[in-house]
Design an enzyme around this catalytic site. Structure first.
Site, short mmCIF file in Angstrom:
data_model
loop_
_atom_site.label_atom_id
_atom_site.label_comp_id
_atom_site.label_asym_id
_atom_site.label_seq_id
_atom_site.Cartn_x
_atom_site.Cartn_y
_atom_site.Cartn_z
CG ASP A 186 42.46 46.66 32.03
OD1 ASP A 186 42.93 46.95 33.13
OD2 ASP A 186 41.50 45.87 31.88
CG ASP A 223 49.04 43.29 36.60
OD1 ASP A 223 49.68 43.19 37.66
OD2 ASP A 223 48.01 42.63 36.37
ZN LIG Z 1 41.79 44.04 36.37
#
Ligand SMILES: [Zn+2]
Length: 289
Positions: free
Chosen positions: A81, A103
């Site tokens: 994540d 990300d």
């Molecule tokens: Zn998040």
């Protein structure tokens, strides 16, 4: 059984539901989430966040997550994540995760595309799936956004993902999952989140069929808000803060009422019990029945 996001999305699209992605930085959280998914008989995603590395390393908790995923009676994806640094992505690969989030959402659009595209090409060769993020999401305090540590005022609509940008992003990067911004906030919310699920519907319309849309920051969102997001195309929902804090008051009460010192195994078991209960409530909503 251990699966990638691709398998998770295939069924979720068919059934018009979303799969919960739960951060499991402790042994208790891994057991709670797996038990919840088996009891609810639904697929699930176990997440390890780069942001949790300060107290649990992926090399320590990752093998536990993978072992529980493999022996689970339901499909389970182990996923990194908010992987921000390339070294973190490669550590997830080495541990054996079938899926990662890369990300680059704080980078300019073109740079985000270039980075994700390069990593997806490698990941797909290894049979892995990749989630990317487009649009910004505020942290903690509504009304501000943490860009490079500075505090910037914003209106929710300024941060929404642009559908045409999303279409080109997916086409160029070939990402498998895309986290979009439509009004949610990470962590506990201070003011009521203002969701615009039309953004989800608009993005869904213009991206490739196989890409699953992801909702981060479910804190403070009502069951109706989740359902509207799902009905408009959200297929993965990140969920953590409320589950992680669910056992606290029960544990505090147990310790207060105990006649003697409380062994940690009792606390650990209470942690599992109340996190499982909380995860099951969330799964019930995400299953969208
Ligand atoms: Zn998040």
């Amino acid at each position: 059984m251990l699966v990638t996001l691709a398998e998770i999305f295939k069924d979720a699209k068919k059934g018009n539901y979303a799969v919960g992605a739960f951060n499991t930085p402790t042994f208790e959280a891994v057991r709670a989430v797996i038990a919840a998914a088996e009891e609810m008989n639904c697929p699930v995603i176990l997440d390890h966040a780069e942001g949790h590395e300060w107290f649990t390393k992926i090399e320590d908790i990752g093998p536990v997550m993978l072992e529980y995923a493999k022996k689970a009676k339901v499909p389970v994806c182990c996923h990194l994540d908010h992987g921000v640094s390339p070294s973190m992505l490669w550590r997830a690969v080495r541990v054996g995760f079938p899926s990662v989030m890369y990300d680059c959402s704080v980078m300019p659009y073109e740079e985000n595309i270039a980075n994700v595209k390069e990593f997806v090409a490698l990941a797909h060769k290894m049979g892995m799936t990749v989630e990317a993020e487009l649009g910004k999401m505020p942290n903690k305090e509504a009304g501000t956004v943490d860009a490079d540590g500075s505090v910037v005022e914003y209106k929710p609509e300024d941060l929404y993902t642009d559908p045409s940008e999303a279409a080109r992003f997916c086409e160029e990067t070939k990402c498998d999952a895309l986290a979009i911004s439509f009004g949610t906030v990470h962590g506990f919310y201070r003011t009521k989140p203002k969701l615009d699920t039309n953004v989800v519907a608009e993005v869904q319309k213009v991206i490739p069929e196989n890409v699953g849309l992801v909702m981060h920051g479910g804190s403070g969102v009502s069951p109706e808000g989740f359902k509207s997001a799902i009905n408009n195309g959200i297929r993965k929902i990140n969920y953590y803060t409320y589950m992680a804090t669910a056992p606290s008051k029960h544990i505090a009460e147990h310790i207060k009422n105990a006649d003697d010192l409380v062994g940690f195994q009792i606390i650990s078991n209470l942690g599992i019990k109340y996190m499982q209960e909380n995860a099951m409530e969330a799964m019930k909503v995400f299953m969208n029945k």
